[in-house]
Design a protein around this motif. Structure first.
Motif: not given
Ligand code: ZN
Length: 358
Positions: A141, A192, A196, A219, A223, A230, A235, A238
């Motif tokens: 990320v 984070l 994911l 997170l 975003l 990032r 995207d 997230i």
């Protein structure tokens, strides 16, 4: 021009970060690390005499001793890192990626690939001083920005000469999925990216999963930041993570680390993925917890590549043991670039380029 480096703490073991760079009659403190182990006392901050302090990121071994410093000492950090400062501590903003003047010294920052709001620092003094803070090339990320050239490189060597790729670490973690697991993690760091990855794994393997609200909030913060802060292409992942609810009685639990103990998790096996305190090392030795690294620091070949990219002539491996065996390994990796002195002075002329350091 001469540049004097004084490593107050962080050389020779995984310890709190505190480094003074002195040049042009000014002294800048890079990081103000606190104790990694509850109960340990910090001595580096006694009578520290500097003009300003720059904080790379919000992990305790980099920010935890700010309260020991004079209240009126100018302190620079990114806005997200400022959330972890002592209440009412005044601060000045560091860009997530950019340049500013601190006490007449040009400071450049870039993304360090390690944590939310975390940066590396480059000082345009002498032939350049680069401090990585904690850094990683492999985050899912957080991007890592290529820094400007620097003759002196103070680099995150938390993993020593370990050099296993992240893909191998993830494979090893996934082998533990045969039992209910709780992962205590720093909520601004690997939490984070682990969120994911665990969502993908849970959905593929049809396992239930719950993610700590603090990690979800971070997170959402990531975003909401400019997309260049990032990794590209994440995207949708997230957004999916934020929309996905927590499963009841989840088999896999990603939790903000609050010094969790095995007793607090009778139905789950604790699987740690980062630095283990002595208490946790004892738990591991007793078979009470499990451990498998998730890379969030530079591994050896990446540190080596970074030293070459910087054009560094003096490279200090920080936050790692420098016993005889380690020194031999670092010598092999870095050759004549290796520097392990706690204090050293580099001289440069205005007309010289890299390699002119005494
Ligand atoms: Zn860190």
């Amino acid at each position: 021009m001469s540049v004097r480096i004084e490593i107050l703490s962080g050389l020779g073991d995984k310890g709190p970060a505190a480094i003074v760079v002195e040049t042009q009659g000014k002294r800048l403190l890079l990081d103000a690390g606190g104790a990694l182990h509850p109960g340990d006392t910090i001595t580096w901050a006694n009578q520290v005499d500097v003009d300003a302090v720059l904080i790379s990121h919000d992990h305790i071994d980099h920010i935890g001793s700010v309260a020991e410093l004079a209240d009126n000492l100018p302190l620079y950090c990114t806005p997200l890192v400022a959330n972890s400062l002592p209440k009412n501590r005044l601060w000045r903003p560091l860009p997530e990626r950019g340049t500013l003047d601190v006490e007449g010294i040009t400071v450049t920052t870039g993304q360090a690939g390690h944590s939310l709001g975390g940066v590396w620092l480059h000082l345009a003094v002498g032939n350049g001083v680069f401090y990585s803070g904690d850094a990683c090339f492999e985050s899912l990320v957080f991007p890592f920005d290529t820094p400007p050239k620097a003759a002196i490189a103070l680099l995150d060597a938390s993993y020593g000469t370990f050099d296993q790729p992240q893909s191998a670490c993830l494979h090893a973690i996934s082998k533990h999925f045969t039992q209910p697991l709780a992962f205590p993690v720093p909520a601004t760091g690997r939490g984070l990216e682990m969120a994911l990855w665990l969502i993908e794994e849970a959905e593929t393997r049809e396992l239930t999963l719950a993610i700590d609200p603090d990690i979800r909030a971070n997170l959402a913060t990531l975003l909401a930041m400019p997309a260049t802060l990032r990794r590209p292409g994440i995207d949708a992942c997230i957004t999916h993570a934020l929309a996905r609810g927590n499963d009841e009685n989840a088999t896999l639990r990603l939790v903000n680390d609050r010094d969790d103990t095995p007793e607090q998790w009778p139905d789950h096996r604790l699987l740690h993925t980062g630095y283990l305190t002595p208490v946790r090392q004892a738990q591991l030795a007793a078979g009470e917890i499990s451990w498998q690294r998730w890379n969030v620091h530079l591994r050896a070949s990446h540190l080596q590549a970074l030293a070459v990219q910087l054009g560094a002539t003096q490279v200090v491996p920080l936050f790692t043991s420098l016993n005889d065996q380690a020194l031999n390994e670092w010598c092999t990796l870095l050759g004549t670039r290796l520097c392990t002195a706690p204090m050293f002075t580099a001289h440069s002329s205005n007309h010289s380029s890299l390699g002119s350091f005494a």
